[in-house]
Design a protein around this motif. Structure first.
Motif, PDB file in Angstrom:
ATOM      1  N   PRO A 100      81.254  36.534  55.698  1.00  0.00           N
ATOM      2  CA  PRO A 100      82.690  36.261  55.582  1.00  0.00           C
ATOM      3  C   PRO A 100      83.083  36.057  54.120  1.00  0.00           C
ATOM      4  N   PRO A 101      84.293  36.431  53.766  1.00  0.00           N
ATOM      5  CA  PRO A 101      84.734  36.238  52.382  1.00  0.00           C
ATOM      6  C   PRO A 101      84.995  34.762  52.086  1.00  0.00           C
ATOM      7  N   ALA A 102      84.922  34.405  50.823  1.00  0.00           N
ATOM      8  CA  ALA A 102      85.309  33.058  50.398  1.00  0.00           C
ATOM      9  C   ALA A 102      86.830  32.969  50.420  1.00  0.00           C
ATOM     10  N   VAL A 103      87.344  31.832  50.846  1.00  0.00           N
ATOM     11  CA  VAL A 103      88.791  31.609  50.901  1.00  0.00           C
ATOM     12  C   VAL A 103      89.101  30.397  50.034  1.00  0.00           C
ATOM     13  N   ALA A 104      90.016  30.580  49.087  1.00  0.00           N
ATOM     14  CA  ALA A 104      90.389  29.521  48.144  1.00  0.00           C
ATOM     15  C   ALA A 104      89.161  28.999  47.404  1.00  0.00           C
ATOM     16  N   GLY A 105      88.249  29.920  47.088  1.00  0.00           N
ATOM     17  CA  GLY A 105      87.065  29.566  46.325  1.00  0.00           C
ATOM     18  C   GLY A 105      85.984  28.852  47.115  1.00  0.00           C
ATOM     19  N   ARG A 106      86.189  28.683  48.418  1.00  0.00           N
ATOM     20  CA  ARG A 106      85.192  27.973  49.237  1.00  0.00           C
ATOM     21  C   ARG A 106      84.602  28.907  50.281  1.00  0.00           C
ATOM     22  N   ARG A 107      83.293  28.774  50.484  1.00  0.00           N
ATOM     23  CA  ARG A 107      82.580  29.641  51.399  1.00  0.00           C
ATOM     24  C   ARG A 107      82.861  29.297  52.846  1.00  0.00           C
ATOM     25  N   ILE A 108      82.935  30.326  53.681  1.00  0.00           N
ATOM     26  CA  ILE A 108      82.950  30.142  55.135  1.00  0.00           C
ATOM     27  C   ILE A 108      81.582  30.550  55.645  1.00  0.00           C
ATOM     28  N   LYS A 109      80.936  29.665  56.368  1.00  0.00           N
ATOM     29  CA  LYS A 109      79.607  29.989  56.888  1.00  0.00           C
ATOM     30  C   LYS A 109      79.654  30.066  58.407  1.00  0.00           C
ATOM     31  N   LEU A 110      79.376  31.248  58.943  1.00  0.00           N
ATOM     32  CA  LEU A 110      79.268  31.423  60.392  1.00  0.00           C
ATOM     33  C   LEU A 110      77.798  31.305  60.760  1.00  0.00           C
ATOM     34  N   ARG A 111      77.476  30.339  61.604  1.00  0.00           N
ATOM     35  CA  ARG A 111      76.081  29.998  61.850  1.00  0.00           C
ATOM     36  C   ARG A 111      75.482  30.679  63.081  1.00  0.00           C
ATOM     37  N   TYR A 112      76.293  30.859  64.108  1.00  0.00           N
ATOM     38  CA  TYR A 112      75.698  31.173  65.404  1.00  0.00           C
ATOM     39  C   TYR A 112      76.748  31.780  66.312  1.00  0.00           C
ATOM     40  N   VAL A 113      76.327  32.707  67.182  1.00  0.00           N
ATOM     41  CA  VAL A 113      77.228  33.274  68.177  1.00  0.00           C
ATOM     42  C   VAL A 113      76.576  33.163  69.546  1.00  0.00           C
ATOM     43  N   THR A 114      77.365  32.900  70.559  1.00  0.00           N
ATOM     44  CA  THR A 114      76.858  32.888  71.931  1.00  0.00           C
ATOM     45  C   THR A 114      77.857  33.579  72.839  1.00  0.00           C
ATOM     46  N   GLN A 115      77.372  34.160  73.918  1.00  0.00           N
ATOM     47  CA  GLN A 115      78.291  34.698  74.913  1.00  0.00           C
ATOM     48  C   GLN A 115      78.601  33.588  75.899  1.00  0.00           C
ATOM     49  N   ALA A 116      79.851  33.177  75.904  1.00  0.00           N
ATOM     50  CA  ALA A 116      80.250  32.058  76.759  1.00  0.00           C
ATOM     51  C   ALA A 116      80.346  32.478  78.213  1.00  0.00           C
ATOM     52  N   SER A 117      80.848  33.691  78.466  1.00  0.00           N
ATOM     53  CA  SER A 117      81.001  34.157  79.839  1.00  0.00           C
ATOM     54  C   SER A 117      81.194  35.666  79.825  1.00  0.00           C
TER      55      SER A 117
END
Length: 453
Positions: free
Chosen positions: A382-399
């Motif tokens: 993911p791109p940094a927004v306002a100079g701060r990193r976005i970290k996506l850690r994990y994905v799950t299939q909920a249903s």
């Protein structure tokens, strides 16, 4: 030898005022429980009998689980509830999806775990967008996939039955401890504008003049259900009233017909939208298609009156381009040319119904989902927004039904919409989910599998 229906005993438990009594009334089909907005209205155990599908149930409505001194009224109510849990085969743990998971919910989740009895987690008040956050927070309680429900509106009964059947004995469900979803009929609603040829199409499919037809628009006023078989596979077809624009819905009878059609869409697994080849994708067609996708049903478009088309090949290319451009949320949905008058294309239409239903029910293996997500984060984080990193850690299939995924990470609220679309399109392409509604939710939380992170 006939099976005797030994009821499954179900205790409804939860903190006060999450809708337990409304839930109880919905299951037993009568207003046996007192319902009020004040917490703690139910004090005694109340029992009722219910029949949901093939499942016979004894339902126990209990007082709200409250922390209280054992000698107080609240303490005695709590003791009654604990006895109900001990006596039941399974507990239905009700939370309020609109309020989200509260500390009291977490406390009583621990109590239910200590009971050692099976638990079905139900997120009540899930109708509308207000309940989405609480529904996904419910995963943190540790009871697996919650059942989305609305006791007030009766939504979610089919999913509840499937969850309860996991805990049923052979005596409770005739012939099997579990019922295979495939054993029931595929529920198909046929929708469209008035006079698009829906009833003629249904008559041709089932091979009899079951539906009244004619040149006048609006002949069908009620949703008519027909049980039928296609190549030995059971199908429940529902022919609906033509859906007009809201401004044109004046007469009370037609308002009722529209409501009936909407209920048919919500009860369906696959919706066939019938278009008139001479005037396809007008504003009303697009509104109906949008309604189907918002209800997260699998969509098949039947382009009717194809026998009148002069240049089928170029016309189909034109229709495909229009469909993908005007309905990008289900890009690649099945688009089948048919004729309700001659029967042209009906075999391909039903093949498309079963194919799209299979996609709509897709459950992606966790290992494959993690490999895809890891590679995606490595090559295009993911791109940094306002100079701060976005970290996506994990994905799950909920249903599934439809495929629904939840991505956990930090600062998910700042994730650009363009990256969210990138994730959605990646899921569709990687796991052959093109043409079905796919839901993606972002949750600002830690990876539930990383203790202490």
């Amino acid at each position: 030898m006939a099976h005797t229906l030994k009821p499954l005993t179900v205790a409804i438990v939860g903190r006060p005022n999450v809708g337990k009594s409304t839930f109880f009334n919905r299951l037993v089909g009568r207003r046996l429980a007192l319902v009020d907005d004040r917490p703690g209205v139910t004090r005694d155990r109340r029992e009722g009998e219910a029949k949901l599908g093939d499942l016979a149930l004894t339902i126990i409505d209990t007082a709200g689980l409250e922390e209280a001194d054992a000698d107080s009224l609240e303490g005695r109510m709590r003791a009654q509830t604990e006895r109900a849990v001990a006596d039941a085969d399974v507990s239905v743990f009700l939370i309020d999806a609109r309020a989200g998971v509260t500390p009291a919910d977490r406390h009583f989740a621990d109590l239910l775990r200590r009971s050692g009895k099976p638990v079905v987690l139900v997120a009540n008040k899930c109708e509308g967008a207000a309940g989405e956050g609480g529904f996904y927070d419910a995963y943190s309680l540790g009871f697996g996939e919650p059942v989305p429900f609305s006791a007030e509106h009766g939504l979610g009964l089919a999913d509840l039955v499937l969850a309860l059947e996991e805990h049923a004995s052979e005596d409770a469900v005739p012939g099997s401890a579990r019922r295979d979803e495939e054993s029931g009929p595929v529920r198909v609603a046929v929708v469209g504008r008035p006079n698009a040829g829906k009833s003629t199409l249904v008559n041709k499919l089932i091979g009899e003049d079951r539906m009244l037809t004619g040149p006048e628009a609006g002949i069908t006023r009620d949703s008519i259900s027909v049980d039928w078989q296609w190549k030995g596979r059971p199908v429940r077809l529902v022919d609906t009233a033509g859906l007009r624009r809201k401004a044109r819905v004046q007469a009370k009878l037609e308002k009722l017909s529209v409501g009936d059609a909407l209920r048919a869409i919500r009860a369906a697994e696959v919706v066939i939208l019938v278009l008139d080849e001479k005037s396809p994708f007008d504003k009303q067609d697009l509104q109906i298609a949008d309604l189907v996708t918002k209800e997260a049903r699998a969509l098949v478009i039947a382009v009717n009156k194809w026998d009148l088309t002069e240049d089928p090949k170029s016309r189909m290319n034109e229709m495909r381009e229009m469909a993908d451009r005007l309905l990008p949320q289900v890009r690649g949905m099945p688009l089948v040319p048919v004729s309700g008058l001659t029967g042209h294309g009906l075999g391909k239409l039903m093949e498309a119904v079963f194919t799209i239903r299979e996609k709509w029910e897709t459950r992606v293996p966790t290992s494959a989902l993690n490999r895809w997500f890891g590679a995606l984060m490595e090559h295009h984080p993911p791109p940094a927004v306002a100079g701060r990193r976005i970290k996506l850690r994990y994905v799950t299939q909920a249903s599934n039904r439809p495929p629904t995924f939840v991505v956990f990470g930090t600062r998910t609220e700042a994730l650009p919409e363009s990256y969210r679309r990138y994730l959605l399109n990646g899921l569709r392409d990687a796991f052959d989910l093109v043409g079905v509604p796919v839901r993606l939710h972002l949750r600002k939380t830690e990876n539930p599998f990383e203790k202490g992170s």
